[in-house]
Each structure stands twice: as C-alpha cells, then as structure tokens.
Design a protein around this motif. Sequence first.
Motif, PDB file in Angstrom:
ATOM      1  N   HIS A  98      73.312  75.680  63.566  1.00 13.56           N
ATOM      2  CA  HIS A  98      72.860  74.699  64.557  1.00 13.56           C
ATOM      3  C   HIS A  98      72.874  73.284  64.002  1.00 13.56           C
ATOM      4  CE1 HIS A  98      69.651  76.959  62.592  1.00 13.56           C
ATOM      5  NE2 HIS A  98      68.890  75.874  62.596  1.00 13.56           N
ATOM      6  N   ARG A  99      73.331  72.383  64.864  1.00  9.30           N
ATOM      7  CA  ARG A  99      73.408  70.951  64.558  1.00  9.30           C
ATOM      8  C   ARG A  99      72.882  70.212  65.788  1.00  9.30           C
ATOM      9  NH1 ARG A  99      79.112  68.615  63.051  1.00  9.30           N
ATOM     10  NH2 ARG A  99      78.165  68.520  60.984  1.00  9.30           N
ATOM     11  N   THR A 100      72.180  69.102  65.594  1.00 14.41           N
ATOM     12  CA  THR A 100      71.660  68.334  66.729  1.00 14.41           C
ATOM     13  C   THR A 100      72.314  66.961  66.758  1.00 14.41           C
ATOM     14  OG1 THR A 100      69.575  69.474  66.289  1.00 14.41           O
ATOM     15  CG2 THR A 100      69.519  67.761  67.946  1.00 14.41           C
ATOM     16  N   PRO A 106      89.382  68.524  66.165  1.00 19.64           N
ATOM     17  CA  PRO A 106      90.773  68.661  65.699  1.00 19.64           C
ATOM     18  C   PRO A 106      90.847  69.176  64.262  1.00 19.64           C
ATOM     19  CG  PRO A 106      90.139  66.334  65.839  1.00 19.64           C
ATOM     20  CD  PRO A 106      89.020  67.124  66.442  1.00 19.64           C
ATOM     21  N   ASN A 107      89.769  69.013  63.513  1.00 20.56           N
ATOM     22  CA  ASN A 107      89.776  69.454  62.101  1.00 20.56           C
ATOM     23  C   ASN A 107      89.086  70.788  61.882  1.00 20.56           C
ATOM     24  OD1 ASN A 107      91.167  67.167  61.112  1.00 20.56           O
ATOM     25  ND2 ASN A 107      89.313  65.976  61.410  1.00 20.56           N
ATOM     26  N   PHE A 108      88.771  71.475  62.970  1.00 18.03           N
ATOM     27  CA  PHE A 108      88.099  72.771  62.841  1.00 18.03           C
ATOM     28  C   PHE A 108      89.051  73.769  62.181  1.00 18.03           C
ATOM     29  CE2 PHE A 108      87.005  76.968  64.874  1.00 18.03           C
ATOM     30  CZ  PHE A 108      85.892  77.207  64.089  1.00 18.03           C
ATOM     31  N   HIS A 144      73.313  73.690  59.849  1.00 17.62           N
ATOM     32  CA  HIS A 144      73.169  74.779  58.867  1.00 17.62           C
ATOM     33  C   HIS A 144      73.000  76.134  59.553  1.00 17.62           C
ATOM     34  CE1 HIS A 144      69.064  73.438  59.965  1.00 17.62           C
ATOM     35  NE2 HIS A 144      68.813  74.731  59.992  1.00 17.62           N
ATOM     36  N   TYR A 145      73.242  77.171  58.772  1.00 19.07           N
ATOM     37  CA  TYR A 145      72.753  78.516  59.102  1.00 19.07           C
ATOM     38  C   TYR A 145      71.425  78.660  58.371  1.00 19.07           C
ATOM     39  CZ  TYR A 145      77.393  80.202  60.582  1.00 19.07           C
ATOM     40  OH  TYR A 145      78.583  80.402  61.222  1.00 19.07           O
ATOM     41  N   HIS A 199      67.759  77.345  54.171  1.00 18.21           N
ATOM     42  CA  HIS A 199      68.874  76.635  54.797  1.00 18.21           C
ATOM     43  C   HIS A 199      70.153  76.860  54.020  1.00 18.21           C
ATOM     44  CE1 HIS A 199      65.324  74.446  56.313  1.00 18.21           C
ATOM     45  NE2 HIS A 199      66.035  74.384  57.416  1.00 18.21           N
ATOM     46  N   ASN A 200      71.210  77.173  54.738  1.00 17.62           N
ATOM     47  CA  ASN A 200      72.531  77.314  54.121  1.00 17.62           C
ATOM     48  C   ASN A 200      73.450  76.282  54.783  1.00 17.62           C
ATOM     49  OD1 ASN A 200      75.167  77.992  53.554  1.00 17.62           O
ATOM     50  ND2 ASN A 200      75.042  80.091  54.304  1.00 17.62           N
ATOM     51  N   TYR A 201      73.713  75.202  54.061  1.00 21.39           N
ATOM     52  CA  TYR A 201      74.559  74.125  54.600  1.00 21.39           C
ATOM     53  C   TYR A 201      76.038  74.369  54.294  1.00 21.39           C
ATOM     54  CZ  TYR A 201      70.229  71.602  55.389  1.00 21.39           C
ATOM     55  OH  TYR A 201      68.992  71.245  55.847  1.00 21.39           O
ATOM     56  N   GLY A 202      76.294  75.052  53.177  1.00 19.07           N
ATOM     57  CA  GLY A 202      77.661  75.178  52.668  1.00 19.07           C
ATOM     58  C   GLY A 202      78.606  75.928  53.596  1.00 19.07           C
ATOM     59  N   SER A 203      78.156  77.057  54.167  1.00 21.55           N
ATOM     60  CA  SER A 203      79.063  77.903  54.954  1.00 21.55           C
ATOM     61  C   SER A 203      79.627  77.170  56.160  1.00 21.55           C
ATOM     62  CB  SER A 203      78.341  79.159  55.434  1.00 21.55           C
ATOM     63  OG  SER A 203      77.915  79.890  54.335  1.00 21.55           O
ATOM     64  N   ILE A 204      78.781  76.483  56.897  1.00 19.36           N
ATOM     65  CA  ILE A 204      79.265  75.805  58.112  1.00 19.36           C
ATOM     66  C   ILE A 204      80.033  74.531  57.733  1.00 19.36           C
ATOM     67  CG2 ILE A 204      77.099  74.524  58.604  1.00 19.36           C
ATOM     68  CD1 ILE A 204      79.368  76.188  61.247  1.00 19.36           C
ATOM     69  N   GLU A 205      79.640  73.920  56.613  1.00 17.10           N
ATOM     70  CA  GLU A 205      80.344  72.703  56.171  1.00 17.10           C
ATOM     71  C   GLU A 205      81.801  73.039  55.823  1.00 17.10           C
ATOM     72  OE1 GLU A 205      78.362  70.564  53.077  1.00 17.10           O
ATOM     73  OE2 GLU A 205      79.816  68.915  53.152  1.00 17.10           O
TER      74      GLU A 205
END
Length: 192
Positions: free
Chosen positions: A138-140, A187-189, A90-91, A160-166
């Motif tokens: 950040h992701r762990t 590959p899916n970025f 998330h951001y 927490h903002n999960y949507g933008s990075i998802e």
Amino acid sequence: MKLMKPFGKQFNLTTGVIDGADNHWTRYLKEMRGMYQDREVLNEIMNSDNPLIYEVYEVSVPEEAGQLIQCTSIIYPGKIGKEYYMTKGHYHKKKSCAEVYLCFSGQGYVLLQTEDGECETVEMKKEAFVYVPPYWAHRTINVGKEPLVFTGVYPAEAGHNYGSIEKVGFAKIIVEEQGKPVIKRNPNFKVK
Ligand code: PAN
Ligand code: ZN
C-alpha cells in the motif's frame, strides 16, 4: 503477568501531529528519488532543493502479537513533474497483517497491489475509512492542494517491507492532467 497500563494521546486532526508521539520520521525527496517517473524534473528539483514529501508520528507499543500501533501520516501537496507526492509504499513484513486508515483531511488515494500485480485504488478524503487487507502492498498519494492527513492502526508485529515493492514498483501512477488526477499505467512497471 505484568499488564501494560492504558493510556491516551491527543492529536491534531488538521496537522496530524500526535502530542507526545514516541517516534516521528520525515521522508524527503532524496530518500525516494527512484520512485518518481520524470527523471529530468526530478534531477532539476534535486539540483536546488530536497523537499519534504511526508512525515509520520507514531505511538510505540511493544512489537508483539496482540498489540496495535497507531500513527498519523501527513503527506504534503506537491508534484514531481505531473506525479503527485506520495509515500514510499510497503508490504507488511508479516504479510498476513491488515491495517485500517481513517482520513481526517485532504484528498487522495490509497494504491494497493498484490504480489501477482493486481492493483486497486481507494479514495481518501475527509472521514474516509480504508481497509488494507492482508497481503496487499500500500502507498498513499496526495492529489489535493492541502496536506493529506490520516491515521493508521495496524498490528505491532506487522513490520514494514519496502524492498519487495520498490524492486518491481507499483503498476499504476497518479498524475495530474488538465488540473485533475488521472490513474495511469506505470510505464516503468516491471512485470514478473
Ligand atoms: C502507514 C505508513 C505511512 C508512511 O503508517 O507507514 O503512511 O508510508 P511508508 O511507510 O510507505 O513510507 C502504514 O501503512 N503503516 O503500516
Ligand atoms: Zn502499512
């Protein structure tokens, strides 16, 4: 002004469990199925199972400026195909809020990314202290055979903002190749 009372909590360095935590949440594969790359293996696993990927214990304080939230995360060992178990990532909703992680046990990485797609990895292992600067998602990821246990401290107003990075995904993935973790291009970025 009515002041808050100081308090202490006990937590277990091996399991990450905080005694008397106010919040506890679990993340199962089903809730993050879009985040793993190997759709075939994912669907195969989901047909018969829904493994627990990680859980978080949190000490809650009022969500206002000046307050700090402390929590522990426990990421279990495992893979979906070649890709290791990891958090959603998330951001912070308030992007200018930083965070610090202190790792107690296990082996892994923090994967960090800016809105411009700049991507960095920082190693997590016992006694590693990782600084998550403002504005970085950040992701762990747990690349070891034991649970990866760490504490995080961050401003209570961060959110927490999960949507933008998802939506775009992380530019890198961490996969096992010949028994070792390898950081690769996702590959899916979706490049902006
Ligand atoms: C951490 C994370 C925790 C779980 O406490 O919230 O490791 O990861 P996700 O929130 O991405 O599911 C933190 O960074 N808090 O801000
Ligand atoms: Zn965070």
